[in-house]
Design a protein around this motif. Structure first.
Motif, PDB file in Angstrom:
ATOM      1  N   ILE A  95       0.831  -1.208   0.000  1.00 46.33           N
ATOM      2  CA  ILE A  95       0.000   0.000   0.000  1.00 46.33           C
ATOM      3  C   ILE A  95       0.868   1.262   0.000  1.00 46.33           C
ATOM      4  CG2 ILE A  95      -0.344   0.292   2.488  1.00 46.33           C
ATOM      5  CD1 ILE A  95      -3.112   0.416  -0.153  1.00 46.33           C
ATOM      6  N   ASN A  96       2.087   1.153   0.511  1.00 50.02           N
ATOM      7  CA  ASN A  96       3.004   2.303   0.522  1.00 50.02           C
ATOM      8  C   ASN A  96       3.494   2.690  -0.865  1.00 50.02           C
ATOM      9  OD1 ASN A  96       3.297   3.024   3.394  1.00 50.02           O
ATOM     10  ND2 ASN A  96       3.923   0.885   3.538  1.00 50.02           N
ATOM     11  N   ASN A  97       3.220   1.862  -1.877  1.00 51.62           N
ATOM     12  CA  ASN A  97       3.582   2.215  -3.247  1.00 51.62           C
ATOM     13  C   ASN A  97       2.834   3.458  -3.726  1.00 51.62           C
ATOM     14  OD1 ASN A  97       5.518   0.254  -3.653  1.00 51.62           O
ATOM     15  ND2 ASN A  97       4.092  -1.226  -4.529  1.00 51.62           N
ATOM     16  N   ILE A 112      -9.354   6.858  -0.843  1.00 56.01           N
ATOM     17  CA  ILE A 112     -10.067   6.238   0.282  1.00 56.01           C
ATOM     18  C   ILE A 112      -9.551   4.828   0.518  1.00 56.01           C
ATOM     19  CG2 ILE A 112     -12.323   5.364   1.034  1.00 56.01           C
ATOM     20  CD1 ILE A 112     -13.521   7.913  -0.294  1.00 56.01           C
ATOM     21  N   ARG A 113      -9.307   4.085  -0.548  1.00 56.95           N
ATOM     22  CA  ARG A 113      -8.773   2.717  -0.406  1.00 56.95           C
ATOM     23  C   ARG A 113      -7.433   2.729   0.326  1.00 56.95           C
ATOM     24  NH1 ARG A 113      -6.375  -1.043  -5.134  1.00 56.95           N
ATOM     25  NH2 ARG A 113      -5.477  -2.567  -3.736  1.00 56.95           N
ATOM     26  N   VAL A 114      -6.548   3.602  -0.092  1.00 58.03           N
ATOM     27  CA  VAL A 114      -5.224   3.688   0.533  1.00 58.03           C
ATOM     28  C   VAL A 114      -5.357   4.147   1.979  1.00 58.03           C
ATOM     29  CG1 VAL A 114      -3.071   5.006   0.499  1.00 58.03           C
ATOM     30  CG2 VAL A 114      -3.962   4.016  -1.619  1.00 58.03           C
ATOM     31  N   LEU A 115      -6.146   5.167   2.185  1.00 54.42           N
ATOM     32  CA  LEU A 115      -6.278   5.728   3.529  1.00 54.42           C
ATOM     33  C   LEU A 115      -7.001   4.792   4.490  1.00 54.42           C
ATOM     34  CD1 LEU A 115      -7.000   9.413   2.515  1.00 54.42           C
ATOM     35  CD2 LEU A 115      -4.854   8.445   3.358  1.00 54.42           C
ATOM     36  N   SER A 116      -7.797   3.891   3.961  1.00 54.98           N
ATOM     37  CA  SER A 116      -8.463   2.922   4.839  1.00 54.98           C
ATOM     38  C   SER A 116      -7.457   1.944   5.441  1.00 54.98           C
ATOM     39  CB  SER A 116      -9.559   2.166   4.092  1.00 54.98           C
ATOM     40  OG  SER A 116      -8.995   1.285   3.143  1.00 54.98           O
ATOM     41  N   LYS A 117      -6.304   1.814   4.787  1.00 51.63           N
ATOM     42  CA  LYS A 117      -5.235   0.948   5.307  1.00 51.63           C
ATOM     43  C   LYS A 117      -4.319   1.701   6.265  1.00 51.63           C
ATOM     44  CE  LYS A 117      -6.014  -2.491   2.326  1.00 51.63           C
ATOM     45  NZ  LYS A 117      -6.795  -3.600   2.687  1.00 51.63           N
ATOM     46  N   LYS A 123      -0.304  12.115   3.260  1.00 49.06           N
ATOM     47  CA  LYS A 123       0.711  13.000   2.647  1.00 49.06           C
ATOM     48  C   LYS A 123       0.963  12.680   1.178  1.00 49.06           C
ATOM     49  CE  LYS A 123       4.248  10.236   4.818  1.00 49.06           C
ATOM     50  NZ  LYS A 123       4.857  10.197   6.118  1.00 49.06           N
ATOM     51  N   PHE A 124       0.569  11.492   0.722  1.00 47.93           N
ATOM     52  CA  PHE A 124       0.781  11.118  -0.671  1.00 47.93           C
ATOM     53  C   PHE A 124      -0.481  11.296  -1.520  1.00 47.93           C
ATOM     54  CE2 PHE A 124       3.791   8.533   1.829  1.00 47.93           C
ATOM     55  CZ  PHE A 124       4.950   9.152   1.386  1.00 47.93           C
ATOM     56  N   ILE A 125      -1.514  11.802  -0.897  1.00 46.93           N
ATOM     57  CA  ILE A 125      -2.771  12.064  -1.601  1.00 46.93           C
ATOM     58  C   ILE A 125      -2.757  13.530  -2.035  1.00 46.93           C
ATOM     59  CG2 ILE A 125      -5.295  12.093  -1.374  1.00 46.93           C
ATOM     60  CD1 ILE A 125      -3.953   9.258  -1.247  1.00 46.93           C
ATOM     61  N   ILE A 134     -12.817  13.534   4.125  1.00 50.68           N
ATOM     62  CA  ILE A 134     -11.662  12.627   4.229  1.00 50.68           C
ATOM     63  C   ILE A 134     -10.816  12.996   5.440  1.00 50.68           C
ATOM     64  CG2 ILE A 134      -9.435  12.113   3.151  1.00 50.68           C
ATOM     65  CD1 ILE A 134     -10.821  11.444   0.689  1.00 50.68           C
ATOM     66  N   CYS A 135     -10.585  14.265   5.664  1.00 48.07           N
ATOM     67  CA  CYS A 135      -9.766  14.692   6.806  1.00 48.07           C
ATOM     68  C   CYS A 135     -10.443  14.340   8.131  1.00 48.07           C
ATOM     69  CB  CYS A 135      -9.472  16.185   6.715  1.00 48.07           C
ATOM     70  SG  CYS A 135      -8.373  16.581   5.330  1.00 48.07           S
ATOM     71  N   ASP A 136     -11.758  14.473   8.181  1.00 47.14           N
ATOM     72  CA  ASP A 136     -12.502  14.116   9.382  1.00 47.14           C
ATOM     73  C   ASP A 136     -12.352  12.624   9.681  1.00 47.14           C
ATOM     74  OD1 ASP A 136     -14.305  14.768  11.539  1.00 47.14           O
ATOM     75  OD2 ASP A 136     -15.885  13.753  10.398  1.00 47.14           O
ATOM     76  N   ILE A 137     -12.473  11.815   8.661  1.00 43.85           N
ATOM     77  CA  ILE A 137     -12.305  10.366   8.832  1.00 43.85           C
ATOM     78  C   ILE A 137     -10.865  10.051   9.235  1.00 43.85           C
ATOM     79  CG2 ILE A 137     -12.368   8.131   7.662  1.00 43.85           C
ATOM     80  CD1 ILE A 137     -14.633   9.317   5.892  1.00 43.85           C
TER      81      ILE A 137
END
Length: 185
Positions: A95-97, A112-117, A123-125, A134-137
């Motif tokens: 996921i760090n890719n 969202i997929r990446v951030l769910s992990k 920082k990469f979004i 997204i920030c709230d989540i």
């Protein structure tokens, strides 16, 4: 290999060179660049893929090998990543890719997929995708670096600001100086 005159470069010498340093592929004459030599080069260093002419015709496994060897090659493979199956494969590998995927290929669903992990991958979004929602989540899921939240969003939502302060009380001083809200709010 770079310092050896091209007329003195043999196939065997080139094979040894790329096995030792995949980036030596840069100096391998085209006549010696067969699939085995290319595979040895990208196995040693995935960035060697950039020195392959017509790399679009290589077998699928070569790209996976290059990415595993050095994921930074992803930043040069927009055409490969534009295929959603390849993009998913790369993220399933690690996921760090996400940090190597060009911003223009990242959409809200992928974010969202990446951030769910791992919410600290925010920082990469691209900042344009860092919405209030997204920030709230992210904050609810223990985001630890609040500087990743765009200032406009931090300062536009009293509820979001309260969450940040509750989770990180020492940040209060920063907001006392810069927040549009009063301390009582």
């Amino acid at each position: 290999l770079y310092y050896i005159p091209e007329k003195d470069r043999t196939k065997e010498l080139c094979n040894l060179a790329v096995k030792n340093d995949g980036l030596a592929l840069f100096s391998v004459p085209e006549k010696f660049r067969d699939k085995d030599l290319i595979f040895d080069a990208i196995s040693n260093n995935g960035l060697a893929l950039q020195f392959v002419s017509n790399y679009e015709i290589l077998p699928e496994g070569y790209f996976i090998t290059a990415i595993k060897s050095n994921p930074a090659i992803l930043s040069l493979l927009n055409w490969y990543l534009s295929n959603i199956d390849n993009l998913n494969l790369v993220l399933n590998m690690d996921i760090n890719n996400i940090k190597y995927i060009p911003e223009e290929l990242i959409n809200i669903d992928l974010a969202i997929r990446v951030l769910s992990k791992d919410w600290n991958l925010l920082k990469f979004i691209p900042e344009s995708l860092r919405t209030a929602e997204i920030c709230d989540i992210a904050i609810d899921n223990r985001l630890t670096d609040f500087s990743l939240i765009p200032e406009k969003i931090r300062n536009s939502s009293k509820e979001l600001l309260q969450k940040i302060v509750i989770l990180n009380p020492e940040i209060l001083q920063e907001y006392k100086n810069n927040s549009p809200f009063t301390e009582k709010e």
